[in-house]
Motif scaffolding. Sequence first.
Motif, mmCIF file in Angstrom:
data_model
loop_
_atom_site.group_PDB
_atom_site.id
_atom_site.type_symbol
_atom_site.label_atom_id
_atom_site.label_comp_id
_atom_site.label_asym_id
_atom_site.label_seq_id
_atom_site.Cartn_x
_atom_site.Cartn_y
_atom_site.Cartn_z
ATOM 1 N N VAL A 120 39.190 -26.444 53.265
ATOM 2 C CA VAL A 120 40.169 -27.340 53.905
ATOM 3 C C VAL A 120 39.466 -28.571 54.472
ATOM 4 C CG1 VAL A 120 41.746 -27.565 55.885
ATOM 5 C CG2 VAL A 120 41.867 -25.544 54.415
ATOM 6 N N GLU A 121 38.305 -28.348 55.119
ATOM 7 C CA GLU A 121 37.547 -29.468 55.696
ATOM 8 C C GLU A 121 37.069 -30.436 54.614
ATOM 9 O OE1 GLU A 121 34.259 -28.186 58.186
ATOM 10 O OE2 GLU A 121 35.642 -26.798 59.196
ATOM 11 N N LEU A 122 36.555 -29.874 53.525
ATOM 12 C CA LEU A 122 36.071 -30.730 52.433
ATOM 13 C C LEU A 122 37.208 -31.551 51.830
ATOM 14 C CD1 LEU A 122 33.510 -28.454 50.553
ATOM 15 C CD2 LEU A 122 33.053 -30.682 51.582
ATOM 16 N N TRP A 123 38.349 -30.903 51.643
ATOM 17 C CA TRP A 123 39.531 -31.581 51.110
ATOM 18 C C TRP A 123 39.914 -32.756 52.000
ATOM 19 C CZ3 TRP A 123 42.713 -31.961 47.023
ATOM 20 C CH2 TRP A 123 44.017 -32.367 47.216
ATOM 21 N N ILE A 148 52.044 -37.718 54.551
ATOM 22 C CA ILE A 148 51.162 -36.855 53.753
ATOM 23 C C ILE A 148 50.115 -36.209 54.647
ATOM 24 C CG2 ILE A 148 49.404 -36.857 51.929
ATOM 25 C CD1 ILE A 148 51.117 -39.097 50.569
ATOM 26 N N LYS A 149 49.579 -36.984 55.579
ATOM 27 C CA LYS A 149 48.542 -36.452 56.472
ATOM 28 C C LYS A 149 49.060 -35.284 57.308
ATOM 29 C CE LYS A 149 44.743 -37.821 59.324
ATOM 30 N NZ LYS A 149 44.158 -38.707 60.295
ATOM 31 N N ALA A 150 50.346 -35.331 57.643
ATOM 32 C CA ALA A 150 50.930 -34.302 58.510
ATOM 33 C C ALA A 150 51.247 -32.999 57.757
ATOM 34 C CB ALA A 150 52.199 -34.845 59.158
ATOM 35 N N LEU A 151 51.214 -33.039 56.439
ATOM 36 C CA LEU A 151 51.523 -31.831 55.662
ATOM 37 C C LEU A 151 50.385 -30.817 55.756
ATOM 38 C CD1 LEU A 151 52.840 -33.521 52.375
ATOM 39 C CD2 LEU A 151 54.237 -32.425 54.154
ATOM 40 N N SER A 152 50.693 -29.561 55.431
ATOM 41 C CA SER A 152 49.625 -28.559 55.336
ATOM 42 C C SER A 152 48.766 -28.916 54.129
ATOM 43 C CB SER A 152 50.221 -27.166 55.164
ATOM 44 O OG SER A 152 50.732 -27.033 53.848
ATOM 45 N N PRO A 153 47.488 -28.480 54.123
ATOM 46 C CA PRO A 153 46.634 -28.787 52.973
ATOM 47 C C PRO A 153 47.270 -28.330 51.655
ATOM 48 C CG PRO A 153 45.355 -27.756 54.717
ATOM 49 C CD PRO A 153 46.787 -27.717 55.158
ATOM 50 N N PHE A 154 47.891 -27.161 51.684
ATOM 51 C CA PHE A 154 48.529 -26.612 50.483
ATOM 52 C C PHE A 154 49.628 -27.549 49.971
ATOM 53 C CE2 PHE A 154 51.569 -23.674 48.403
ATOM 54 C CZ PHE A 154 50.732 -23.139 47.448
ATOM 55 N N GLU A 155 50.402 -28.115 50.930
ATOM 56 C CA GLU A 155 51.495 -29.027 50.554
ATOM 57 C C GLU A 155 50.977 -30.408 50.149
ATOM 58 O OE1 GLU A 155 55.003 -27.503 53.609
ATOM 59 O OE2 GLU A 155 53.374 -28.732 54.394
ATOM 60 N N GLN A 156 49.761 -30.751 50.619
ATOM 61 C CA GLN A 156 49.215 -32.072 50.274
ATOM 62 C C GLN A 156 48.815 -32.177 48.801
ATOM 63 O OE1 GLN A 156 45.904 -32.625 52.929
ATOM 64 N NE2 GLN A 156 47.132 -33.710 54.455
ATOM 65 N N VAL A 157 48.457 -31.042 48.218
ATOM 66 C CA VAL A 157 47.881 -31.096 46.871
ATOM 67 C C VAL A 157 48.785 -31.804 45.856
ATOM 68 C CG1 VAL A 157 46.875 -29.754 44.985
ATOM 69 C CG2 VAL A 157 46.474 -29.054 47.347
ATOM 70 N N SER A 171 38.513 -39.195 44.790
ATOM 71 C CA SER A 171 37.120 -38.740 44.814
ATOM 72 C C SER A 171 36.387 -39.571 45.860
ATOM 73 C CB SER A 171 36.465 -38.923 43.443
ATOM 74 O OG SER A 171 36.354 -40.305 43.150
ATOM 75 N N LYS A 172 35.153 -39.184 46.172
ATOM 76 C CA LYS A 172 34.419 -39.865 47.245
ATOM 77 C C LYS A 172 34.349 -41.382 47.031
ATOM 78 C CE LYS A 172 30.654 -39.023 50.404
ATOM 79 N NZ LYS A 172 29.534 -38.156 50.731
ATOM 80 N N ASP A 173 34.074 -41.800 45.788
ATOM 81 C CA ASP A 173 33.986 -43.250 45.520
ATOM 82 C C ASP A 173 35.322 -43.820 45.020
ATOM 83 O OD1 ASP A 173 34.194 -42.346 42.954
ATOM 84 O OD2 ASP A 173 32.254 -43.100 42.263
ATOM 85 N N PRO A 184 40.881 -28.583 45.626
ATOM 86 C CA PRO A 184 42.015 -28.415 46.536
ATOM 87 C C PRO A 184 41.860 -27.114 47.333
ATOM 88 C CG PRO A 184 42.782 -29.082 44.371
ATOM 89 C CD PRO A 184 41.308 -28.809 44.235
ATOM 90 N N PRO A 185 42.354 -27.095 48.583
ATOM 91 C CA PRO A 185 42.199 -25.914 49.437
ATOM 92 C C PRO A 185 42.648 -24.643 48.715
ATOM 93 C CG PRO A 185 43.267 -27.677 50.639
ATOM 94 C CD PRO A 185 43.137 -28.149 49.228
ATOM 95 N N GLY A 186 41.825 -23.613 48.826
ATOM 96 C CA GLY A 186 42.193 -22.336 48.225
ATOM 97 C C GLY A 186 41.888 -22.212 46.751
ATOM 98 N N THR A 187 41.277 -23.248 46.152
ATOM 99 C CA THR A 187 41.004 -23.172 44.715
ATOM 100 C C THR A 187 39.510 -23.244 44.388
ATOM 101 O OG1 THR A 187 41.009 -25.555 44.281
ATOM 102 C CG2 THR A 187 43.144 -24.435 44.278
ATOM 103 N N SER A 188 38.664 -23.445 45.399
ATOM 104 C CA SER A 188 37.248 -23.634 45.100
ATOM 105 C C SER A 188 36.648 -22.385 44.466
ATOM 106 C CB SER A 188 36.476 -23.940 46.385
ATOM 107 O OG SER A 188 35.084 -23.915 46.128
ATOM 108 N N GLN A 189 35.842 -22.578 43.439
ATOM 109 C CA GLN A 189 35.137 -21.451 42.831
ATOM 110 C C GLN A 189 34.180 -20.804 43.828
ATOM 111 O OE1 GLN A 189 33.233 -22.747 39.219
ATOM 112 N NE2 GLN A 189 35.138 -22.685 38.049
ATOM 113 N N HIS A 190 33.793 -21.560 44.865
ATOM 114 C CA HIS A 190 32.891 -20.997 45.874
ATOM 115 C C HIS A 190 33.572 -19.889 46.680
ATOM 116 C CE1 HIS A 190 29.578 -23.814 45.251
ATOM 117 N NE2 HIS A 190 30.507 -24.727 45.039
ATOM 118 N N LEU A 191 34.896 -19.898 46.752
ATOM 119 C CA LEU A 191 35.612 -18.818 47.438
ATOM 120 C C LEU A 191 35.412 -17.499 46.707
ATOM 121 C CD1 LEU A 191 38.991 -20.679 48.129
ATOM 122 C CD2 LEU A 191 37.188 -20.195 49.788
#
Length: 256
Positions: A120-123, A148-157, A171-173, A184-191
Amino acid sequence: MPETSNTQIKSGGYIANLPSGFIQPTDAVGQRILKDYGALFVARGGAVPPNTAIFKNEAEVSAYQASLSKSNENLGGFSIELQAAAMKKLKDAIAEAKQADLSITPRGADSGKRDYSGTVELWASRVNPGLVNYVSKGKLPQAEANRIKALSPFEQVPEIFKLESQGMFFSKDLSKSIVYSVAPPGTSQHLSMLALDVSEHENAKVRDVLAKHGWFQTVVSDLPHFTFLGVAESQQPGLGLKKVNDGGRSFWLPSL
Ligand SMILES: [Zn+2]
């Protein structure tokens, strides 16, 4: 949700090789995740992929991670936790690399396992500056950015994907889709504890050694990111994966 590790490769391509009980996404966001990050879900070699494309919250991630057989090692000065099967093969790769005077080390403390709040933080670290930028350029009304900022991360996607379809990238740039920069939150392969960000990713010999031990690149243009698939390269087409060449590297993606 019972997760089982797959060893067999079934005929029928990608869909046939998904975990049993896999919840196939029907919405556009879920299908996009499967297409861009989905190689992981057909991992073999003792790996236990999740049976959902998107974890909805911390509780879902914690329950899944708690069900896994895990292994923790100090690698390059960082404490890294992965699924046990993935760690075993990583250590084999590190040992083989060492014979050739090469090293394979994580980029940082969060290069292996992540929790939901970490994603979530990275997103947010991409979404929030992006919104500010497009407001300042006059491309996006302030009220819309606030909404958009006020939405939950899940709803922002889906909202961010919609802006990207209009040429506003996150992306960053700001040059490409956010999915090639952060998940996107909840989709990272790192999870799933089947991914590692590697410092020495630019060395083709390092990539070869990792591939020999079942670690491949599966997210186009996420260059330090490797995924444990637990098979030889020759077995990937049987799992329904196709090779995509980009920037002189090979990435394995679902053939969908
Ligand atoms: Zn990564």
